[in-house]
Every structure is written in structure tokens, then in C-alpha cells.
Write a protein that holds these residues in place. Structure first.
Motif, short mmCIF file in Angstrom:
data_model
loop_
_atom_site.label_atom_id
_atom_site.label_comp_id
_atom_site.label_asym_id
_atom_site.label_seq_id
_atom_site.Cartn_x
_atom_site.Cartn_y
_atom_site.Cartn_z
N GLU A 24 0.83 -1.21 0.00
CA GLU A 24 0.00 0.00 0.00
C GLU A 24 0.87 1.26 0.00
N ASP A 25 1.94 1.25 0.77
CA ASP A 25 2.86 2.40 0.79
C ASP A 25 3.46 2.63 -0.59
N ASN A 26 3.84 1.56 -1.27
CA ASN A 26 4.39 1.69 -2.62
C ASN A 26 3.34 2.21 -3.60
N LEU A 27 2.10 1.76 -3.44
CA LEU A 27 1.03 2.21 -4.33
C LEU A 27 0.72 3.70 -4.14
N SER A 28 0.93 4.21 -2.94
CA SER A 28 0.59 5.60 -2.66
C SER A 28 1.79 6.55 -2.78
N ALA A 29 2.93 6.04 -3.23
CA ALA A 29 4.12 6.89 -3.38
C ALA A 29 3.85 7.99 -4.40
N ASP A 30 4.36 9.17 -4.10
CA ASP A 30 4.15 10.33 -4.97
C ASP A 30 4.79 10.16 -6.35
N ASP A 31 5.85 9.38 -6.45
CA ASP A 31 6.58 9.28 -7.71
C ASP A 31 6.18 8.07 -8.57
N ILE A 32 5.11 7.38 -8.22
CA ILE A 32 4.68 6.23 -9.02
C ILE A 32 4.03 6.72 -10.31
N ASP A 33 4.41 6.12 -11.44
CA ASP A 33 3.79 6.50 -12.71
C ASP A 33 2.83 5.40 -13.15
N GLN A 34 2.16 5.63 -14.27
CA GLN A 34 1.11 4.69 -14.67
C GLN A 34 1.66 3.33 -15.04
N GLU A 35 2.84 3.27 -15.66
CA GLU A 35 3.41 1.97 -16.01
C GLU A 35 3.79 1.17 -14.77
N GLU A 36 4.34 1.87 -13.77
CA GLU A 36 4.73 1.18 -12.54
C GLU A 36 3.49 0.72 -11.77
N LEU A 37 2.45 1.54 -11.73
CA LEU A 37 1.21 1.14 -11.08
C LEU A 37 0.62 -0.08 -11.78
N ALA A 38 0.62 -0.06 -13.11
CA ALA A 38 0.12 -1.22 -13.86
C ALA A 38 0.94 -2.47 -13.56
N ALA A 39 2.25 -2.32 -13.46
CA ALA A 39 3.12 -3.46 -13.15
C ALA A 39 2.81 -4.03 -11.76
N ILE A 40 2.58 -3.15 -10.81
CA ILE A 40 2.24 -3.61 -9.46
C ILE A 40 0.90 -4.36 -9.48
N LEU A 41 -0.08 -3.81 -10.19
CA LEU A 41 -1.38 -4.49 -10.30
C LEU A 41 -1.22 -5.85 -10.94
N ARG A 42 -0.37 -5.93 -11.96
CA ARG A 42 -0.13 -7.23 -12.61
C ARG A 42 0.51 -8.22 -11.65
N GLU A 43 1.38 -7.73 -10.78
CA GLU A 43 1.99 -8.61 -9.78
C GLU A 43 0.94 -9.23 -8.86
N LEU A 44 -0.10 -8.47 -8.55
CA LEU A 44 -1.15 -8.97 -7.66
C LEU A 44 -1.93 -10.12 -8.29
N ILE A 45 -1.95 -10.17 -9.62
CA ILE A 45 -2.71 -11.21 -10.32
C ILE A 45 -1.84 -11.94 -11.32
#
Length: 113
Positions: A24-45
Motif C-alpha cells: 500500500e505504501d508503494n502504491l501511494s508513493a508520490d513518484d509512481i507513474d502509470q506503467e509502474e502502477l500497472a506493473a504492481i497491479l499485474r503482480e497482484l494477479i
């Protein structure tokens, strides 16, 4: 009821809670971009076969509880096991698919899940 078993589950949940907080801390980081957010979501599934992702692992855990409930519930009527099996299916079918859609919307060129 085994007190030791319950204590082990509580301890494991505490560890899992800390790990989820870190995600959750990584998801809410100010410097996260859309590709990184998408990659994290993909990791969850990441995979439909646990332990290849968080969502499939949760679904597998609920399925194990459902199978155990089938064996011990009174009258074998499915009052406990049926909702657990449904929860497991909804977790992978609904939550997993929605995470895939969100990841694709954020990064259509990313690795597909």
C-alpha cells in the motif's frame, strides 16, 4: 479448538498485514507513474496458479477453508462451504479480472497478465 493453531494464524496474519502495508505504501508513493502502477497491479494477479500472485493465493486459501468446512459442517448441508467456494470464485473471477482491466487501461503495452 487448538489455541496454538489460532496463535499461528494470528502471527501469520500479522506478517501478511505488514507486507500488505508495504505494498500500500508503494502504491501511494508520490513518484509512481502509470506503467509502474500497472506493473504492481499485474503482480497482484500475475498467475492463475498460486503462489503466482496475491489474488490467486487468497482464493486458494479460501478454497482450502471451504473444503475443510465441507468435512466438518453439521449435516453436510453446505451452509458454510458453499459461501466459501463462491467467495473463492468471485475473488479470482471478479477481483482478478478487474485488476487486469485496470492494468491494461494504465499500460496497454505492458506485459499482459
Amino acid at each position: 479448538m487448538s489455541r496454538t493453531r489460532i496463535e499461528r494464524v494470528r502471527a501469520a496474519f500479522g506478517i501478511a498485514s505488514l507486507a500488505l502495508q508495504q505494498i500500500e505504501d508503494n502504491l501511494s508513493a508520490d513518484d509512481i507513474d502509470q506503467e509502474e502502477l500497472a506493473a504492481i497491479l499485474r503482480e497482484l494477479i500475475e498467475d492463475t496458479d498460486p503462489p503466482g500472485g496475491f489474488i490467486p493465493a487468497v482464493a486458494q486459501m479460501v478454497s482450502v477453508a471451504a473444503r475443510r468446512a465441507e468435512q466438518i459442517e453439521p449435516d453436510r448441508d453446505g451452509d458454510a462451504s458453499c459461501p466459501l467456494h463462491e467467495a473463492s470464485a468471485l475473488t479470482t473471477d471478479d477481483a482478478g479480472q478487474r485488476l487486469i482491466w485496470a492494468a491494461r487501461a494504465l499500460d496497454p503495452q505492458g506485459v499482459s497478465a
